[in-house]
Write a protein that holds these residues in place. Structure first.
Motif, PDB file in Angstrom:
ATOM      1  N   GLN A  46       6.540 -24.397 -17.086  1.00  0.00           N
ATOM      2  CA  GLN A  46       7.506 -25.070 -16.956  1.00  0.00           C
ATOM      3  C   GLN A  46       8.656 -24.640 -17.661  1.00  0.00           C
ATOM      4  N   LEU A 146      10.287 -26.604 -12.550  1.00  0.00           N
ATOM      5  CA  LEU A 146      10.508 -25.131 -12.379  1.00  0.00           C
ATOM      6  C   LEU A 146      12.020 -24.794 -12.116  1.00  0.00           C
ATOM      7  N   ARG A 148      14.846 -22.702 -10.105  1.00  0.00           N
ATOM      8  CA  ARG A 148      14.622 -22.319  -8.939  1.00  0.00           C
ATOM      9  C   ARG A 148      14.259 -20.932  -8.806  1.00  0.00           C
ATOM     10  N   GLU A 150      12.338 -19.438 -11.111  1.00  0.00           N
ATOM     11  CA  GLU A 150      10.947 -19.273 -11.435  1.00  0.00           C
ATOM     12  C   GLU A 150      10.124 -19.518 -10.197  1.00  0.00           C
ATOM     13  N   ARG A 151      10.476 -20.604  -9.846  1.00  0.00           N
ATOM     14  CA  ARG A 151       9.711 -21.146  -8.225  1.00  0.00           C
ATOM     15  C   ARG A 151       9.778 -20.152  -7.246  1.00  0.00           C
ATOM     16  N   SER A 152      10.873 -19.412  -7.040  1.00  0.00           N
ATOM     17  CA  SER A 152      11.021 -18.274  -5.970  1.00  0.00           C
ATOM     18  C   SER A 152      10.004 -17.252  -6.455  1.00  0.00           C
ATOM     19  N   GLU A 155       6.423 -18.285  -5.651  1.00  0.00           N
ATOM     20  CA  GLU A 155       6.224 -18.554  -4.316  1.00  0.00           C
ATOM     21  C   GLU A 155       6.022 -17.296  -3.729  1.00  0.00           C
ATOM     22  N   GLY A 193       4.532 -27.234  -4.382  1.00  0.00           N
ATOM     23  CA  GLY A 193       4.108 -27.317  -5.716  1.00  0.00           C
ATOM     24  C   GLY A 193       3.602 -28.670  -6.599  1.00  0.00           C
ATOM     25  N   SER A 223       2.947 -25.941 -14.076  1.00  0.00           N
ATOM     26  CA  SER A 223       2.998 -26.351 -12.725  1.00  0.00           C
ATOM     27  C   SER A 223       2.125 -25.074 -11.645  1.00  0.00           C
ATOM     28  N   VAL A 225       2.069 -23.689  -7.980  1.00  0.00           N
ATOM     29  CA  VAL A 225       2.948 -23.362  -6.983  1.00  0.00           C
ATOM     30  C   VAL A 225       1.753 -22.685  -5.844  1.00  0.00           C
TER      31      VAL A 225
END
Length: 236
Positions: A46, A146, A148, A150-152, A155, A193, A223, A225
Motif C-alpha cells: 500500500q 493504493l 491510482r 499503483e492500482r492500474s 490491475e 481490490g 492490498s 488486486v
C-alpha cells in the motif's frame, strides 16, 4: 370484380412469400460450448495514506457550536494547506455535522457537532508531520490504500494472469474432451481490490506541546488486486 381480383392476387403473393420464408433453415443451436472463469491476483504494498482528523463541540446554542467547529476547522485547513502538494499530500474537508441533544421530555437541551479534515497522499512523512502541527483537531482514523498509478499497474498484471489462466483452462478442456482447439465466443473482465478497513482511533484532546513535532508512527500493509475473466468458448 377488379377489386376482388386484386385481393386474390395479393393473397397469392403473400402465401408465396410465406412459402419462401419457411424454406430458410433455422440457425442450429451452438454445441460443445463451455462456460469458464479464471482469476488473476497480485499483492502489492500500500502506497496511499489517508489520515482523518476531527473534533467535537457541545453547547446550548447551535450557532455558537457551529462557530466553534468552523473556527477549529479553518485553522486546521490553513495549517495543512501550507504543506499540501498534489499526489504527495492532498487536503480536503470531511464530515461536518450539527444535531440537537434532547432531554427526557423530548425538548432540545443542547447541540452537538463534529468536523473533519482529511489528509491523503503518498508522502507519509509529510502527512503525519502536518497532522502533528494541527493543534485544533485530533487524529481519529488511519487508513491505507493504493494510489491510482499503483492500482492500474497491479490491475494490468492481474489481468494478464487471468487471461493466461482462462486460455489455459480452455485449452486443457478442449484437449481433455478430444477436440483440437477452441473458439472464443464471449468474454467479460472485472477487477476488484481487497484492502483492510481503516483503523479508527479514540479522539482525544492533546495539549499543543504534546502534539508539536510528534508525528504518529504508521505502517502500511498490503492490498490484493484481483481481476476475473469469465466467458464461454466453443470447442472444435
Amino acid at each position: 370484380m377488379k377489386n376482388t381480383m386484386k385481393l386474390i392476387a395479393a393473397c397469392a403473393l403473400f402465401m408465396g412469400s410465406g412459402a419462401v420464408f419457411s424454406q430458410i433453415p433455422q440457425a442450429a443451436a451452438p454445441q460443445n460450448v463451455v462456460q469458464l472463469s479464471a482469476v488473476g491476483a497480485v499483492e502489492v504494498q500500500q502506497d496511499q495514506l489517508v489520515l482523518t482528523l476531527g473534533t467535537t463541540r457541545d453547547g446550548k446554542d447551535a450557532a455558537a457550536v457551529q462557530a466553534q467547529l468552523r473556527q477549529a476547522l479553518d485553522a486546521a485547513v490553513l495549517e495543512a494547506r501550507r504543506q499540501a502538494e498534489p499526489g504527495k499530500m492532498d487536503v480536503r474537508t470531511g464530515q461536518f455535522s450539527l444535531y440537537p441533544r434532547h432531554g427526557q421530555s423530548g425538548q432540545i437541551t443542547g447541540w452537538q457537532g463534529s468536523a473533519e479534515l482529511v489528509l491523503e497522499g503518498r508522502d507519509f512523512t509529510r502527512i503525519t508531520g502536518t497532522a502533528a502541527r494541527v493543534t485544533t483537531l485530533a487524529i481519529t482514523q488511519v487508513g491505507f490504500g493504493l494510489s491510482r498509478g499503483e492500482r492500474s499497474r497491479a490491475e494490468r498484471e492481474a489481468q494478464a494472469q487471468a487471461i493466461g489462466n482462462f486460455r489455459g483452462q480452455a485449452s486443457d478442456l478442449a484437449q481433455a474432451f478430444g477436440f483440437s482447439g477452441y473458439t472464443l465466443r464471449e468474454v467479460a473482465v472485472n477487477s476488484q481490490g481487497h484492502m483492510p478497513v481503516p483503523r479508527p482511533l479514540a479522539m482525544r484532546a492533546m495539549a499543543k506541546s504534546a502534539m508539536q513535532d510528534a508525528p504518529i508512527a504508521v505502517e502500511p500493509g498490503r492490498s490484493t488486486v484481483e481481476v476475473t475473466v469469465s466467458g464461454s468458448v466453443q470447442m472444435h
